[in-house]
Design an enzyme around this catalytic site. Structure first.
Site, PDB file in Angstrom:
ATOM      1  N   GLU A 312       4.632  22.558 -16.243  1.00  0.00           N
ATOM      2  CA  GLU A 312       5.361  23.793 -16.598  1.00  0.00           C
ATOM      3  C   GLU A 312       4.949  24.908 -15.641  1.00  0.00           C
ATOM      4  O   GLU A 312       4.619  26.028 -16.041  1.00  0.00           O
ATOM      5  CB  GLU A 312       5.053  24.181 -18.044  1.00  0.00           C
ATOM      6  CG  GLU A 312       5.297  23.066 -19.032  1.00  0.00           C
ATOM      7  CD  GLU A 312       5.014  23.448 -20.469  1.00  0.00           C
ATOM      8  OE1 GLU A 312       3.871  23.837 -20.777  1.00  0.00           O
ATOM      9  OE2 GLU A 312       5.939  23.362 -21.296  1.00  0.00           O
ATOM     10  N   CYS A 406       7.157  27.059 -28.952  1.00  0.00           N
ATOM     11  CA  CYS A 406       6.679  28.345 -28.441  1.00  0.00           C
ATOM     12  C   CYS A 406       7.808  29.328 -28.177  1.00  0.00           C
ATOM     13  O   CYS A 406       7.673  30.532 -28.402  1.00  0.00           O
ATOM     14  CB  CYS A 406       5.872  28.127 -27.166  1.00  0.00           C
ATOM     15  SG  CYS A 406       6.687  27.073 -25.948  1.00  0.00           S
TER      16      CYS A 406
END
Ligand code: FUB
Ligand code: ZN
Length: 638
Positions: A312, A406
């Site tokens: 990520e 998230c």
């Protein structure tokens, strides 16, 4: 001075902003003391949709087990912890959203939810202040493997929720939990204590905000420790690569951002807060340098960052693939948080341009028009026949929640607090940063209140009417985005990329008219962005556009479209499309190809024929609201 009184009853507090630099520090700009009141328009619609999603968030946190984890930890239920190690943080982000939304609407149902879940969180806290349901229920030693355990990350989100609750609702119970937790952290970490730093930043900016609210100096000291300790291996577990954790180079020495994107931008935001509150010019210069490097070489045209799925992470310079772009919604949110703090610190409108551009084109694509589904990754292209190979894959379309959730509550808190980013103030002025129909009130030693009327982002005309002003010279400054070449204020030319300023003794009823020209713009990328060489992207005003399959002529696959860069581009507002959007129509071509034996041909062989075709583009943020259909932001030219 701390900025909050301590009301026990739920009155709206004096400050409804997530970031409130301490009075007297070097920050150039400050948030408006009472936020801004949106009176309609684009952002009001998006924020209203978000308001419908926030109650659903509770159901999703219940279903996913996040709230149950805390109930079990508090002794109110029995069972095993569910979800990722940072499951508590999703509850805290959602609580933060509740608080800002209550501050905006005064809806008592939100307060009931806030009280109920606050009690669950408080019960899960240990007598010594420690709080983390997953670590406890999985019987892991505290702070064992802080690189991955997210204990301070969860603590940071708890503190941010507590600050929001205190500022926006007047409720102090969550603040009590946060202060006990912060005191426990101060007694555990830092000089004389454990040297580790959480693998995932956020506690830094949270501790600074807690300091700003309460005036407790040790919160700031601990934040400063966490920023300073980074880059010395204290955040990196075992023999992992410190790059991922932004732990390879000390913040003050780094020239660039690297590693996991959300971690890097949250760290930048926290380091900016520390620099502002401690007057650390060297640290501020370092984070400005890093932000500039990110913008120069690692940011998508949409504002998104973190191009790699693997880790990520930020890629190498110019490594910005379109179809495999990760561009996590949380990374865009963190970028906005960082840019906003740099704006307050410096007064440089380029940071407000970043806030605006990233909000419209990298945060907003992360949520559906209904407000209830979310993208985790935000690519700039979806191919015909794309198959979902991951639960985060955009080929699924937006989803209501994720195993790793998230992004959804991060969007919720961002939109619920967005009115606080409309404008800023100085001792004798008001600066309009984002354009929307709104009433803005600044305290310049007397009230300076203006009303904005505009159809932005569809139209660049903004009318500013003075509602209240003190009987002396003050300044109204209107941001002129860098794209707004040829802008005028009351007919006089004003420079793009700066503020258009008017200083005088205003009278009630005075009007200013800002005209931001919004012709469509063709953009090309640096050659080193190999994935889009030979392509153009099209923008208009603050919005980046995309060609999406449902708007194209029959038989014209988005994958095969070409843009004629010389053709006129017509903007037409379509109130019935995608919640009301201005579309761009132009002329281009469609490649009539036949698949060869391989995708390659000799250089000298002719290109397959291109037939003329009409192209229609919609704002990128609105894509995938008619199913996940093929889409391209960057289009090859004829
Ligand atoms: O680690 C917590 C969050 O989960 C990160 O910020 C996201 O990138 C996702 O990995
Ligand atoms: Zn996320």
């Amino acid at each position: 001075m701390p900025d909050a009184a301590a009301p026990d009853t739920p009155t709206l507090s004096v400050s409804t902003a997530p970031v409130v630099p301490t009075a007297g520090v070097t920050a150039v700009l400050r948030p408006l003391p009472s936020g801004a009141e949106l009176t309609g328009g684009f952002w009001a619609d998006r924020i209203a949709a978000n308001g419908t999603a926030i109650p659903l968030g509770r159901a999703r946190l219940d279903e996913a087990g996040n709230i149950e984890n805390l109930r079990i930890a508090g002794g109110a239920a029995e069972g095993e912890a569910l979800g990722p190690v940072f499951a508590d943080s999703d509850v805290y982000k959602w609580l933060e959203a509740l608080a800002w939304e209550y501050g905006r609407t005064g809806d008592p149902a939100l307060l009931t939810q806030l009280d109920e879940v606050t009690a669950i969180v408080a019960a899960a806290q240990r007598p010594d202040g420690y709080l983390n349901s997953v670590v406890e229920l999985r019987r892991r030693p505290r702070y064992d493997g802080l690189g991955w355990s997210h204990e301070l990350y969860c603590a940071g989100h708890l503190m941010q929720a507590a600050v929001a609750a205190a500022r926006a609702t007047g409720r102090r119970e969550l603040l009590g939990v946060a202060e006990r937790l912060a005191a426990h952290l101060a007694g555990t970490f830092g000089p004389g204590g454990r040297p580790e730093v959480d693998g995932h930043p956020v506690v830094e900016m949270a501790l600074v905000e807690l300091y700003r609210l309460t005036g407790t100096r040790r919160h700031l000291d601990l934040a400063a420790y966490f920023v300073t300790a980074r880059g010395h291996g204290h955040a990196t577990p075992g023999d992992a690569d410190p790059t991922y954790f932004s732990d390879r180079v000390p913040v003050r020495d780094a020239d660039d951002v690297e590693g996991h994107a959300v971690r890097a931008v949250y760290l930048g935001a926290g380091a900016t807060d520390v620099a502002v509150e401690t007057g650390d010019e060297e640290l501020l210069a370092a984070v400005r340098r890093q932000f500039a490097a990110m913008v120069r070489r690692k940011q998508y045209v949409t504002g998104g960052v973190g191009s790699r799925w693997e880790g990520e992470a930020f890629g190498d310079p110019y490594e910005l693939p379109t179809d495999r772009a990760y561009a996590e919604t949380c990374a865009a949110i963190g970028l906005v948080q960082w840019a906003w703090r740099l704006l307050l610190a410096t007064g440089d409108p380029a940071y407000a341009d970043q806030v605006e551009h990233t909000l419209y084109n990298a945060v907003l694509p992360g949520v559906s028009l209904a407000g209830t589904e979310y993208f985790y990754a935000n690519p700039l292209q979806l191919r015909t026949g794309a198959r979902a190979d991951d639960n985060r894959s955009p080929a699924h379309g937006r989803r209501g929640w994720y195993d790793c959730a998230c992004c959804p509550p991060n969007v919720m808190r961002t939109l619920a607090s967005l009115p606080s980013q409309l404008a800023t103030t100085t001792a004798d002025g008001l600066q309009v940063q984002l354009y929307a129909p709104a009433v803005l009130r600044a305290d310049v030693g007397g009230e300076l209140a203006v009303e904005l009327a505009t159809a932005y982002p569809w139209d660049g005309r903004v009318e500013v009417t003075v509602h209240a002003a003190p009987p002396r010279d003050v300044e109204v400054a209107l941001r002129v985005p860098a794209w707004a070449q040829g802008a005028t204020l009351d007919g006089r030319a004003v420079p793009a990329g700066d503020y258009a300023r008017v200083r005088r003794t205003f009278a009630v009823g005075d009007r200013l008219v800002l005209e931001l020209p919004t012709p469509a713009r063709l953009l090309v990328a640096d050659d080193r962005v190999d994935s889009v060489r030979g392509c153009v992207a099209i923008a208009r005003g603050p919005l980046v556009y995309a060609a999406e399959q449902p708007d194209q002529a029959d038989g014209a696959a988005v994958d095969d479209l070409r843009v004629d860069p010389l053709a006129p581009i017509i903007a037409t507002h379509r109130p019935g499309l995608l919640g009301g959007v201005t579309v761009l129509e132009t002329r281009g071509g469609v490649v009539r190809r036949r698949d060869g034996r391989t995708p390659y041909r000799r250089y000298a062989r002719p290109h397959p024929p291109v037939e003329p075709v009409d192209l229609t583009l919609v704002p990128y943020y609105a894509w995938a609201n008619r199913g996940p259909r093929p889409m391209r932001v960057w289009l090859p030219t004829m």
